[in-house]
Motif scaffolding. Structure first.
Motif, PDB file in Angstrom:
ATOM      1  N   UNK A 162       0.813  -1.235   0.000  1.00 12.96           N
ATOM      2  CA  UNK A 162       0.000   0.000   0.000  1.00 12.96           C
ATOM      3  C   UNK A 162       0.840   1.277   0.000  1.00 12.96           C
ATOM      4  N   UNK A 163       1.991   1.247   0.669  1.00 17.74           N
ATOM      5  CA  UNK A 163       2.784   2.478   0.757  1.00 17.74           C
ATOM      6  C   UNK A 163       3.590   2.727  -0.514  1.00 17.74           C
ATOM      7  N   UNK A 164       4.031   1.661  -1.186  1.00 17.59           N
ATOM      8  CA  UNK A 164       4.685   1.862  -2.494  1.00 17.59           C
ATOM      9  C   UNK A 164       3.643   2.399  -3.475  1.00 17.59           C
ATOM     10  N   UNK A 165       2.439   1.853  -3.387  1.00 14.68           N
ATOM     11  CA  UNK A 165       1.353   2.288  -4.279  1.00 14.68           C
ATOM     12  C   UNK A 165       1.062   3.785  -4.095  1.00 14.68           C
ATOM     13  N   UNK A 166       1.107   4.224  -2.842  1.00 19.20           N
ATOM     14  CA  UNK A 166       0.821   5.638  -2.545  1.00 19.20           C
ATOM     15  C   UNK A 166       1.852   6.547  -3.236  1.00 19.20           C
ATOM     16  N   UNK A 167       3.112   6.198  -3.121  1.00 20.48           N
ATOM     17  CA  UNK A 167       4.152   6.991  -3.780  1.00 20.48           C
ATOM     18  C   UNK A 167       3.983   6.918  -5.294  1.00 20.48           C
ATOM     19  N   UNK A 168       3.684   5.736  -5.793  1.00 19.38           N
ATOM     20  CA  UNK A 168       3.477   5.546  -7.233  1.00 19.38           C
ATOM     21  C   UNK A 168       2.341   6.458  -7.732  1.00 19.38           C
ATOM     22  N   UNK A 169       1.254   6.529  -6.951  1.00 22.36           N
ATOM     23  CA  UNK A 169       0.105   7.342  -7.364  1.00 22.36           C
ATOM     24  C   UNK A 169       0.451   8.831  -7.380  1.00 22.36           C
ATOM     25  N   UNK A 170       1.227   9.268  -6.397  1.00 23.54           N
ATOM     26  CA  UNK A 170       1.651  10.675  -6.374  1.00 23.54           C
ATOM     27  C   UNK A 170       2.508  10.985  -7.602  1.00 23.54           C
ATOM     28  N   UNK A 171       3.475  10.108  -7.881  1.00 23.08           N
ATOM     29  CA  UNK A 171       4.350  10.347  -9.040  1.00 23.08           C
ATOM     30  C   UNK A 171       3.535  10.328 -10.332  1.00 23.08           C
TER      31      UNK A 171
END
Ligand SMILES: O=C(O)C[C@H](O)C(=O)O
Length: 465
Positions: A162-171
């Protein structure tokens, strides 16, 4: 310190009077004063899930009394609620099978259950036996790898992804936002043809997508459980159907789908699933290292660096240089990546060293894997909140670098050929003039042709991703 005497097959030993652990825990505590790194709490919680599951499966299959299974389950729930947190003092650097941590859990559950049933810790005979009851139908050799898989699976699914996904979504949202911001590209760290900031960021998004895919691909192997293999994988001393049933119970209590390992010999003797998961975390670390390095280089400056993007200024960077601000989130992220890549080496060495029926590098493997999964998740969260969300283009600087770039000359290849275009670039570079000036001085183009052909916004191709 008040003590009481506990006994095991080696004889009596003093343990702290206020603790539930028994003789084998105490021996390990005294024999392995190494490093101080405690067995991760995630492993202990996974043990609580599996001991409860084993007790209930044993009761259902008629090899353990239901009331014993219920009191064992009650203590396991207390462990899961954190009520017995200071009862698991053993370090990672112990027996390679994790036997002493398995016995630590067995002893604490047995003694606490005895007290809950009205007994006293000083009683010679306890109502629940650590081996005969709590460890029934089990060996450390199948419980520890089961705990490893439960702990790793939960950490990856509930924390890392979930936390990698969050950064991915921001980028990704930044990539979309800056899809039309044309800037100079760089290859070999040297000026190259243009692209947009959005195109550049979209590469990072794709890297994280591939990294998460690699990590998700490891879940089916992690979801297989060794429990039921007992000492060497044959299932000695386990009732028929126990392995399947206990995996069902673990799925219920853990909240994730687990199955019994199709081959218990592999599940005890090798930890390729842990190696596999660490490999995927290493892939993410490699990707994040590149991403964080790019971002800090693009943000370098503010006056003498590339300075094409602006990142949040979070804290004073220097104790001596007033007003200096540093790309600290990128520094933390890249240090995390270094640690994860190092952990992967330790895990690989552990994984390659199973001998015959048992891998005896279990504690070091799960310790490093959980650290990697925790760190990647935490670092992505931190980088997201304190850096990625605030990335903005420095449009002045981007425009300046773009217009100054000699590699815009590449647009002339189809019109005047590579060799002539190279003459323009070299003359402009040598004389410190613009491409336009050099082209006109060489008589290779007119002003109007230059305007028509050298258009950075037409040089970014059609690829949005
Ligand atoms: O602790 C056990 O259950 C077994 C031990 O790891 C061993 O194989 O010697």
């Amino acid at each position: 310190m008040q003590v009481r005497v506990e006994k095991d097959t080696m004889g009596p030993i003093e343990v702290p009077a206020d603790k539930y652990w028994g003789a084998q825990t105490q021996r390990s505590k005294e024999n392995f004063t190494i490093g101080g790194q405690q067995m991760p709490k995630e492993v202990i919680e996974a043990f609580a899930i599996l001991k409860k599951s084993a007790a209930q499966a044993n009761a259902q299959l008629g090899v353990l009394a239901q009331d014993k299974a219920d009191i064992i389950s009650q203590v396991c729930d207390e462990i899961l609620e954190g009520k017995l947190a200071d009862e698991f003092p053993l370090v990672v650097w112990q027996t390679g099978s994790g036997t002493q941590s398995n016995m630590n859990v067995n002893e604490v559950v047995a003694n606490r259950a005895h007290v809950l049933l009205g007994g006293n810790l000083l009683d010679e005979k306890k109502k629940i036996h650590p081996n005969d009851d709590v460890n029934k139908s089990q060996s450390s050799n199948d419980t520890f790898p089961t705990a490893m898989h439960i702990a790793a699976y939960k950490k990856v699914v509930e924390h890392t992804l979930p936390l990698v996904q969050k950064l991915r979504d921001t980028l990704n949202s930044k990539a979309e936002q800056f899809m039309d911001v044309v800037k100079i590209g760089r290859t070999h760290l040297m000026d190259a043809t243009p692209l947009t900031l959005g195109q550049e960021l979209s590469g990072y998004v794709a890297q994280l997508d591939y990294g998460m895919k690699a990590l998700r691909n490891t879940l089916p192997h992690l979801s297989t459980l060794a429990l039921g293999g007992s000492a060497v994988g044959t299932g000695l001393n386990t009732p028929a159907g126990y392995d399947v049933l206990v995996a069902e119970k673990i799925s219920k209590y853990a909240g994730h789908e687990f199955i019994t390992a199709p081959n218990k010999f592999e599940a005890l003797a090798a930890h390729d699933a842990i190696v596999e998961t660490s490999g995927a975390l290493k892939q993410l670390a490699v990707a994040l290292m590149k991403i964080a390095n790019d971002i800090r280089l693009l943000a370098s400056g503010p006056r003498s660096g590339i300075a094409e993007i602006l990142i949040p200024e979070n804290e004073p960077g220097s104790s001596i240089m007033p007003g200096k601000v540093n790309p600290t989130q990128a520094e933390a992220m890249t240090m995390v990546c270094a640690q994860v890549i190092g952990n992967d080496v330790a895990i690989s060495v552990g994984g390659m060293n199973g001998h015959f029926e048992l891998n005896v590098f279990k504690p070091v493997m799960i310790y490093n894997l959980l650290m990697s999964a925790q760190l990647i998740g935490d670092a992505c969260d931190s980088f997201d909140k304190h850096c990625a969300v605030g990335i903005e283009p420095n449009t002045e600087r981007i425009k300046h670098n773009l217009e100054n770039s000699l590699m815009l000359v590449t647009a002339l290849n189809p019109h005047i050929g590579y060799d002539n275009a190279a003459k323009i670039a070299k003359k402009a570079h040598k004389e410190g003039t613009t491409l336009r000036q050099a082209a006109i001085d060489l008589g290779l183009l007119t002003n109007e042709q230059f305007d028509e052909w050298v258009r950075p916004e037409d040089m970014i191709g059609s690829l949005k991703k």
